[in-house]
Design a protein around this motif. Structure first.
Motif, PDB file in Angstrom:
ATOM      1  N   ASN A   1       0.787  -1.234   0.000  1.00 25.46           N
ATOM      2  CA  ASN A   1       0.000   0.000   0.000  1.00 25.46           C
ATOM      3  C   ASN A   1       0.817   1.281   0.000  1.00 25.46           C
ATOM      4  OD1 ASN A   1      -2.340  -1.654   0.203  1.00 25.46           O
ATOM      5  ND2 ASN A   1      -2.000  -1.806   2.393  1.00 25.46           N
ATOM      6  N   ALA A   2       1.903   1.345  -0.735  1.00 21.69           N
ATOM      7  CA  ALA A   2       2.705   2.571  -0.752  1.00 21.69           C
ATOM      8  C   ALA A   2       3.158   2.890  -2.170  1.00 21.69           C
ATOM      9  CB  ALA A   2       3.911   2.427   0.161  1.00 21.69           C
ATOM     10  N   ALA A   3       2.896   4.123  -2.601  1.00 23.79           N
ATOM     11  CA  ALA A   3       3.408   4.631  -3.875  1.00 23.79           C
ATOM     12  C   ALA A   3       4.653   5.453  -3.535  1.00 23.79           C
ATOM     13  CB  ALA A   3       2.360   5.492  -4.556  1.00 23.79           C
ATOM     14  N   ILE A   4       5.812   4.962  -3.941  1.00 22.60           N
ATOM     15  CA  ILE A   4       7.091   5.495  -3.479  1.00 22.60           C
ATOM     16  C   ILE A   4       7.961   5.913  -4.646  1.00 22.60           C
ATOM     17  CG2 ILE A   4       9.194   4.850  -2.262  1.00 22.60           C
ATOM     18  CD1 ILE A   4       7.409   2.652  -0.942  1.00 22.60           C
ATOM     19  N   SER A   5       8.762   6.967  -4.458  1.00 23.85           N
ATOM     20  CA  SER A   5       9.818   7.282  -5.407  1.00 23.85           C
ATOM     21  C   SER A   5      11.061   7.652  -4.619  1.00 23.85           C
ATOM     22  CB  SER A   5       9.409   8.429  -6.337  1.00 23.85           C
ATOM     23  OG  SER A   5       9.268   9.624  -5.605  1.00 23.85           O
ATOM     24  N   GLY A   6      12.216   7.170  -5.091  1.00 26.13           N
ATOM     25  CA  GLY A   6      13.444   7.482  -4.390  1.00 26.13           C
ATOM     26  C   GLY A   6      14.631   6.791  -5.019  1.00 26.13           C
ATOM     27  N   THR A   7      15.810   7.183  -4.570  1.00 22.58           N
ATOM     28  CA  THR A   7      17.039   6.615  -5.108  1.00 22.58           C
ATOM     29  C   THR A   7      18.060   6.408  -3.996  1.00 22.58           C
ATOM     30  OG1 THR A   7      18.003   8.783  -5.541  1.00 22.58           O
ATOM     31  CG2 THR A   7      16.753   7.773  -7.338  1.00 22.58           C
ATOM     32  N   VAL A   8      18.985   5.493  -4.249  1.00 24.89           N
ATOM     33  CA  VAL A   8      20.185   5.334  -3.440  1.00 24.89           C
ATOM     34  C   VAL A   8      21.339   5.414  -4.432  1.00 24.89           C
ATOM     35  CG1 VAL A   8      21.536   3.853  -1.926  1.00 24.89           C
ATOM     36  CG2 VAL A   8      19.042   3.858  -1.763  1.00 24.89           C
ATOM     37  N   GLY A   9      22.199   6.423  -4.263  1.00 19.48           N
ATOM     38  CA  GLY A   9      23.318   6.607  -5.181  1.00 19.48           C
ATOM     39  C   GLY A   9      24.377   5.535  -5.016  1.00 19.48           C
ATOM     40  N   SER A  10      25.370   5.562  -5.875  1.00 17.78           N
ATOM     41  CA  SER A  10      26.416   4.547  -5.853  1.00 17.78           C
ATOM     42  C   SER A  10      27.185   4.532  -4.537  1.00 17.78           C
ATOM     43  CB  SER A  10      27.386   4.743  -7.021  1.00 17.78           C
ATOM     44  OG  SER A  10      27.997   6.012  -6.913  1.00 17.78           O
ATOM     45  N   GLY A  11      27.212   5.663  -3.825  1.00 18.77           N
ATOM     46  CA  GLY A  11      27.867   5.719  -2.524  1.00 18.77           C
ATOM     47  C   GLY A  11      26.932   5.429  -1.368  1.00 18.77           C
ATOM     48  N   GLY A  12      25.672   5.054  -1.645  1.00 22.19           N
ATOM     49  CA  GLY A  12      24.708   4.727  -0.609  1.00 22.19           C
ATOM     50  C   GLY A  12      23.842   5.901  -0.166  1.00 22.19           C
ATOM     51  N   LEU A  13      23.932   7.045  -0.860  1.00 25.52           N
ATOM     52  CA  LEU A  13      23.126   8.213  -0.500  1.00 25.52           C
ATOM     53  C   LEU A  13      21.662   7.955  -0.812  1.00 25.52           C
ATOM     54  CD1 LEU A  13      23.112  11.165   0.469  1.00 25.52           C
ATOM     55  CD2 LEU A  13      23.327  11.837  -1.937  1.00 25.52           C
ATOM     56  N   VAL A  14      20.788   8.149   0.186  1.00 24.96           N
ATOM     57  CA  VAL A  14      19.361   7.882   0.068  1.00 24.96           C
ATOM     58  C   VAL A  14      18.611   9.190  -0.103  1.00 24.96           C
ATOM     59  CG1 VAL A  14      17.328   6.975   1.261  1.00 24.96           C
ATOM     60  CG2 VAL A  14      19.540   5.835   1.533  1.00 24.96           C
TER      61      VAL A  14
END
Length: 119
Positions: free
Chosen positions: A66-79
């Motif tokens: 039940n969650a519509a999500i957008s996001g990224t984790v960069g190559s260095g682990g940045l969220v």
């Protein structure tokens, strides 16, 4: 309650961001794949004090009910995550991560920290 829904969505969005970590093919296992326990804690505002949940990251994709999500984790682990007006950022490293989040409950700003650990 709206404050509960925002925190639940924020939680799910954080973990969802872990799903887009690497640029490898979709069929390859990513460094942050697996089950994650995430705890979201409110430091300021009227959102729920704390909420925890388990989410799955598989082949670089997050699944959370039940969650519509957008996001990224960069190559260095940045969220970096957003979900329905709530935002989170922070850092994953190995089997854990942490960061900050902010959003609103009934128009009143809320903010706090999140922590994640791989099961």
């Amino acid at each position: 309650m709206r404050s509960i829904r925002i925190r639940d969505m924020l939680f799910a969005s954080f973990v969802a961001s872990a799903a887009t970590f690497a640029a490898a093919p979709v069929s390859a296992q990513q460094p942050y794949d697996g089950l994650w326990n995430v705890t979201v804690v409110t430091k300021t505002g009227s959102c729920d004090a704390s909420t925890s949940s388990t989410v799955t990251v598989a082949d670089g994709k997050i699944s959370a009910p039940n969650a519509a999500i957008s996001g990224t984790v960069g190559s260095g682990g940045l969220v970096r995550v957003s979900i329905n007006g709530a935002y989170a950022n922070g850092q994953l490293s190995g089997n854990s991560g942490s960061g900050k989040w902010n959003g609103a409950s009934a128009g009143v700003p809320c903010s706090g920290r999140w922590e994640a650990s791989r099961q």
